[in-house]
Design a protein around this motif. Structure first.
Motif, PDB file in Angstrom:
ATOM      1  N   ASN A  61       2.507   3.180  -7.624  1.00 31.18           N
ATOM      2  CA  ASN A  61       3.828   2.559  -7.766  1.00 31.18           C
ATOM      3  C   ASN A  61       4.860   3.601  -8.197  1.00 31.18           C
ATOM      4  O   ASN A  61       6.003   3.578  -7.750  1.00 31.18           O
ATOM      5  CB  ASN A  61       3.783   1.413  -8.769  1.00 31.18           C
ATOM      6  CG  ASN A  61       3.057   0.198  -8.217  1.00 31.18           C
ATOM      7  OD1 ASN A  61       2.991   0.012  -6.996  1.00 31.18           O
ATOM      8  ND2 ASN A  61       2.506  -0.626  -9.091  1.00 31.18           N
ATOM      9  N   ARG A  62       4.424   4.529  -9.065  1.00 28.59           N
ATOM     10  CA  ARG A  62       5.346   5.604  -9.481  1.00 28.59           C
ATOM     11  C   ARG A  62       5.685   6.504  -8.301  1.00 28.59           C
ATOM     12  O   ARG A  62       6.842   6.870  -8.090  1.00 28.59           O
ATOM     13  CB  ARG A  62       4.725   6.415 -10.618  1.00 28.59           C
ATOM     14  CG  ARG A  62       4.666   5.619 -11.904  1.00 28.59           C
ATOM     15  CD  ARG A  62       3.758   6.262 -12.927  1.00 28.59           C
ATOM     16  NE  ARG A  62       4.183   7.602 -13.306  1.00 28.59           N
ATOM     17  CZ  ARG A  62       3.442   8.444 -14.016  1.00 28.59           C
ATOM     18  NH1 ARG A  62       2.241   8.074 -14.422  1.00 28.59           N
ATOM     19  NH2 ARG A  62       3.891   9.634 -14.325  1.00 28.59           N
ATOM     20  N   HIS A  63       4.670   6.873  -7.519  1.00 28.87           N
ATOM     21  CA  HIS A  63       4.926   7.754  -6.363  1.00 28.87           C
ATOM     22  C   HIS A  63       5.787   7.068  -5.316  1.00 28.87           C
ATOM     23  O   HIS A  63       6.644   7.710  -4.693  1.00 28.87           O
ATOM     24  CB  HIS A  63       3.614   8.203  -5.723  1.00 28.87           C
ATOM     25  CG  HIS A  63       2.975   9.339  -6.460  1.00 28.87           C
ATOM     26  ND1 HIS A  63       3.019  10.639  -6.005  1.00 28.87           N
ATOM     27  CD2 HIS A  63       2.301   9.369  -7.624  1.00 28.87           C
ATOM     28  CE1 HIS A  63       2.380  11.422  -6.864  1.00 28.87           C
ATOM     29  NE2 HIS A  63       1.935  10.680  -7.853  1.00 28.87           N
ATOM     30  N   ALA A  64       5.559   5.777  -5.132  1.00 29.06           N
ATOM     31  CA  ALA A  64       6.310   5.054  -4.094  1.00 29.06           C
ATOM     32  C   ALA A  64       7.797   5.054  -4.396  1.00 29.06           C
ATOM     33  O   ALA A  64       8.620   4.959  -3.487  1.00 29.06           O
ATOM     34  CB  ALA A  64       5.790   3.628  -3.975  1.00 29.06           C
ATOM     35  N   GLY A  65       8.142   5.183  -5.680  1.00 31.13           N
ATOM     36  CA  GLY A  65       9.558   5.162  -6.063  1.00 31.13           C
ATOM     37  C   GLY A  65      10.242   6.513  -5.964  1.00 31.13           C
ATOM     38  O   GLY A  65      11.436   6.628  -6.239  1.00 31.13           O
ATOM     39  N   GLN A  66       9.516   7.568  -5.566  1.00 39.08           N
ATOM     40  CA  GLN A  66      10.106   8.911  -5.550  1.00 39.08           C
ATOM     41  C   GLN A  66      10.833   9.196  -4.244  1.00 39.08           C
ATOM     42  O   GLN A  66      10.402   8.764  -3.180  1.00 39.08           O
ATOM     43  CB  GLN A  66       9.025   9.982  -5.740  1.00 39.08           C
ATOM     44  CG  GLN A  66       8.258   9.864  -7.028  1.00 39.08           C
ATOM     45  CD  GLN A  66       9.167   9.867  -8.245  1.00 39.08           C
ATOM     46  OE1 GLN A  66       9.882  10.829  -8.480  1.00 39.08           O
ATOM     47  NE2 GLN A  66       9.137   8.789  -9.007  1.00 39.08           N
ATOM     48  N   GLU A  67      11.902   9.941  -4.357  1.00 36.38           N
ATOM     49  CA  GLU A  67      12.633  10.390  -3.167  1.00 36.38           C
ATOM     50  C   GLU A  67      12.117  11.767  -2.769  1.00 36.38           C
ATOM     51  O   GLU A  67      11.724  12.555  -3.624  1.00 36.38           O
ATOM     52  CB  GLU A  67      14.134  10.524  -3.492  1.00 36.38           C
ATOM     53  CG  GLU A  67      14.818   9.222  -3.870  1.00 36.38           C
ATOM     54  CD  GLU A  67      14.934   8.279  -2.684  1.00 36.38           C
ATOM     55  OE1 GLU A  67      15.015   8.784  -1.548  1.00 36.38           O
ATOM     56  OE2 GLU A  67      14.911   7.056  -2.895  1.00 36.38           O
ATOM     57  N   ALA A  68      12.161  12.052  -1.477  1.00 33.28           N
ATOM     58  CA  ALA A  68      11.852  13.414  -1.014  1.00 33.28           C
ATOM     59  C   ALA A  68      12.967  14.356  -1.482  1.00 33.28           C
ATOM     60  O   ALA A  68      14.116  13.946  -1.592  1.00 33.28           O
ATOM     61  CB  ALA A  68      11.765  13.434   0.504  1.00 33.28           C
ATOM     62  N   VAL A  69      12.609  15.598  -1.780  1.00 38.51           N
ATOM     63  CA  VAL A  69      13.635  16.572  -2.167  1.00 38.51           C
ATOM     64  C   VAL A  69      13.656  17.707  -1.143  1.00 38.51           C
ATOM     65  O   VAL A  69      12.634  18.058  -0.557  1.00 38.51           O
ATOM     66  CB  VAL A  69      13.389  17.170  -3.575  1.00 38.51           C
ATOM     67  CG1 VAL A  69      13.642  16.149  -4.647  1.00 38.51           C
ATOM     68  CG2 VAL A  69      11.991  17.737  -3.695  1.00 38.51           C
ATOM     69  N   GLU A  70      14.834  18.269  -0.962  1.00 40.03           N
ATOM     70  CA  GLU A  70      14.963  19.427  -0.081  1.00 40.03           C
ATOM     71  C   GLU A  70      14.543  20.664  -0.864  1.00 40.03           C
ATOM     72  O   GLU A  70      14.845  20.781  -2.051  1.00 40.03           O
ATOM     73  CB  GLU A  70      16.421  19.590   0.360  1.00 40.03           C
ATOM     74  CG  GLU A  70      16.921  18.462   1.238  1.00 40.03           C
ATOM     75  CD  GLU A  70      16.122  18.354   2.542  1.00 40.03           C
ATOM     76  OE1 GLU A  70      15.715  19.405   3.075  1.00 40.03           O
ATOM     77  OE2 GLU A  70      15.856  17.224   2.982  1.00 40.03           O
ATOM     78  N   PRO A  71      13.854  21.626  -0.218  1.00 34.93           N
ATOM     79  CA  PRO A  71      13.542  22.871  -0.912  1.00 34.93           C
ATOM     80  C   PRO A  71      14.836  23.603  -1.275  1.00 34.93           C
ATOM     81  O   PRO A  71      15.812  23.542  -0.521  1.00 34.93           O
ATOM     82  CB  PRO A  71      12.729  23.672   0.108  1.00 34.93           C
ATOM     83  CG  PRO A  71      12.700  22.894   1.360  1.00 34.93           C
ATOM     84  CD  PRO A  71      13.364  21.581   1.157  1.00 34.93           C
ATOM     85  N   THR A  72      14.840  24.286  -2.417  1.00 37.65           N
ATOM     86  CA  THR A  72      16.063  24.980  -2.841  1.00 37.65           C
ATOM     87  C   THR A  72      16.010  26.449  -2.390  1.00 37.65           C
ATOM     88  O   THR A  72      14.963  26.992  -2.124  1.00 37.65           O
ATOM     89  CB  THR A  72      16.192  24.938  -4.364  1.00 37.65           C
ATOM     90  OG1 THR A  72      14.977  25.348  -4.938  1.00 37.65           O
ATOM     91  CG2 THR A  72      16.550  23.547  -4.816  1.00 37.65           C
ATOM     92  N   VAL A 104       0.848  -1.203   0.000  1.00 38.04           N
ATOM     93  CA  VAL A 104       0.000   0.000   0.000  1.00 38.04           C
ATOM     94  C   VAL A 104       0.880   1.249   0.000  1.00 38.04           C
ATOM     95  O   VAL A 104       1.894   1.301   0.704  1.00 38.04           O
ATOM     96  CB  VAL A 104      -0.920  -0.002   1.247  1.00 38.04           C
ATOM     97  CG1 VAL A 104      -1.687   1.318   1.384  1.00 38.04           C
ATOM     98  CG2 VAL A 104      -1.891  -1.176   1.188  1.00 38.04           C
ATOM     99  N   PHE A 105       0.492   2.251  -0.791  1.00 40.40           N
ATOM    100  CA  PHE A 105       1.171   3.546  -0.745  1.00 40.40           C
ATOM    101  C   PHE A 105       0.410   4.454   0.215  1.00 40.40           C
ATOM    102  O   PHE A 105      -0.792   4.683   0.042  1.00 40.40           O
ATOM    103  CB  PHE A 105       1.199   4.190  -2.143  1.00 40.40           C
ATOM    104  CG  PHE A 105       1.665   5.624  -2.122  1.00 40.40           C
ATOM    105  CD1 PHE A 105       2.990   5.940  -1.878  1.00 40.40           C
ATOM    106  CD2 PHE A 105       0.764   6.666  -2.333  1.00 40.40           C
ATOM    107  CE1 PHE A 105       3.416   7.261  -1.841  1.00 40.40           C
ATOM    108  CE2 PHE A 105       1.178   7.987  -2.303  1.00 40.40           C
ATOM    109  CZ  PHE A 105       2.509   8.278  -2.058  1.00 40.40           C
ATOM    110  N   VAL A 106       1.121   4.948   1.221  1.00 40.40           N
ATOM    111  CA  VAL A 106       0.518   5.908   2.154  1.00 40.40           C
ATOM    112  C   VAL A 106       1.376   7.172   2.108  1.00 40.40           C
ATOM    113  O   VAL A 106       2.553   7.154   2.490  1.00 40.40           O
ATOM    114  CB  VAL A 106       0.479   5.370   3.602  1.00 40.40           C
ATOM    115  CG1 VAL A 106      -0.146   6.411   4.530  1.00 40.40           C
ATOM    116  CG2 VAL A 106      -0.287   4.053   3.685  1.00 40.40           C
ATOM    117  N   ASP A 107       0.811   8.254   1.646  1.00 38.98           N
ATOM    118  CA  ASP A 107       1.546   9.511   1.648  1.00 38.98           C
ATOM    119  C   ASP A 107       1.888   9.900   3.094  1.00 38.98           C
ATOM    120  O   ASP A 107       1.098   9.662   4.009  1.00 38.98           O
ATOM    121  CB  ASP A 107       0.705  10.616   1.013  1.00 38.98           C
ATOM    122  CG  ASP A 107       1.515  11.888   0.871  1.00 38.98           C
ATOM    123  OD1 ASP A 107       2.184  12.036  -0.159  1.00 38.98           O
ATOM    124  OD2 ASP A 107       1.501  12.716   1.819  1.00 38.98           O
TER     125      ASP A 107
END
Ligand SMILES: CC(C)(COP(=O)(O)OP(=O)(O)OC[C@H]1O[C@@H](n2cnc3c(N)ncnc32)[C@H](O)[C@@H]1OP(=O)(O)O)[C@@H](O)C(=O)NCCC(=O)NCCS
Length: 183
Positions: free
Chosen positions: A172-183, A18-21
């Motif tokens: 599945n696409r979202h689950a593969g994403q890394e968090a990014v730091e704000p620039t 399951v993907f949980v934001d």
């Protein structure tokens, strides 16, 4: 604080697919089946009754799922059950009701205590399903309160499964994403 929370000894049982934001909060006696998805800012609060969500079901952004406790006003209380392959649109409230398999609950809809949305029903955006109302599958339901406006076309019936399957791919696409730091 964690976003998946125990309540009085009951912890959510969430299948590992399951993907949980991270911004969604899931509390207590909640079970979620394989390949379902829970999108940003959703609240699923199984504190005073149980919540059961099936497989390949998507609960979209900002939706609120809650239940009703046992009391003289509602003997036995009401849990909440959402079946398999259900699309729950943005900002939907599902309160202590049943949504069977392969339904679409349009964005901004409200489904109240004891209502049953039968398998294959489509509730249009901003629909209100009153307490204990049973709405038939295979039909389009619109309005506040919802009225049965017409039979679903074959294309729309096909869309119900398509929508659920698309959300499995998307999670599945979202689950593969890394968090990014704000620039
Ligand atoms: C109902 C819906 C599927 C459109 O169905 P449709 O048969 O193509 O409807 P139309 O756009 O041809 O409109 C037909 C009539 O219904 C009305 N209507 C359309 N959507 C409505 C809604 N949600 N509630 C009430 N009336 C609605 C239209 O105003 C129109 O009324 P009129 O005949 O008096 O002019 C769409 O409007 C909708 O609500 N989709 C839900 C999408 C959604 O929330 N998805 C969730 C995942 S993001």
């Amino acid at each position: 604080m964690k976003n998946i929370r125990e309540f009085e000894g009951a912890s959510p049982d969430i299948h590992n697919s399951v993907f949980v934001d991270e911004s969604a909060i899931i509390t207590g006696n909640v079970v979620i089946g394989q390949d379902s998805s829970v999108w940003p800012l959703v609240s699923i609060r199984g504190d005073i009754h149980h919540i059961r969500i099936g497989a390949r079901t998507n609960i979209q952004d900002g939706s609120v799922l809650h239940v009703t406790h046992d009391s003289d006003y509602a003997p036995g209380g009401y849990g909440l059950t959402v079946g398999d392959d259900v699309t729950v649109g943005h900002s939907v409230v599902l309160h202590a009701c049943t949504v069977e398999n392969l339904c679409l609950i349009g964005m901004g809809s409200v489904v109240l205590d004891g209502a049953v949305v039968q398998s294959g029903a489509m509730v249009g955006a901003a629909g209100l399903v009153p307490p204990n109302k049973v709405i038939d599958g295979g039909y389009m339901w619109l309005g506040s309160p919802v009225k049965r406006v017409r039979e679903l076309t074959e294309k729309e019936k096909g869309f119900l499964l398509y929508s659920a399957a698309q959300y499995v791919k998307l999670k599945n696409r979202h689950a593969g994403q890394e968090a990014v730091e704000p620039t």
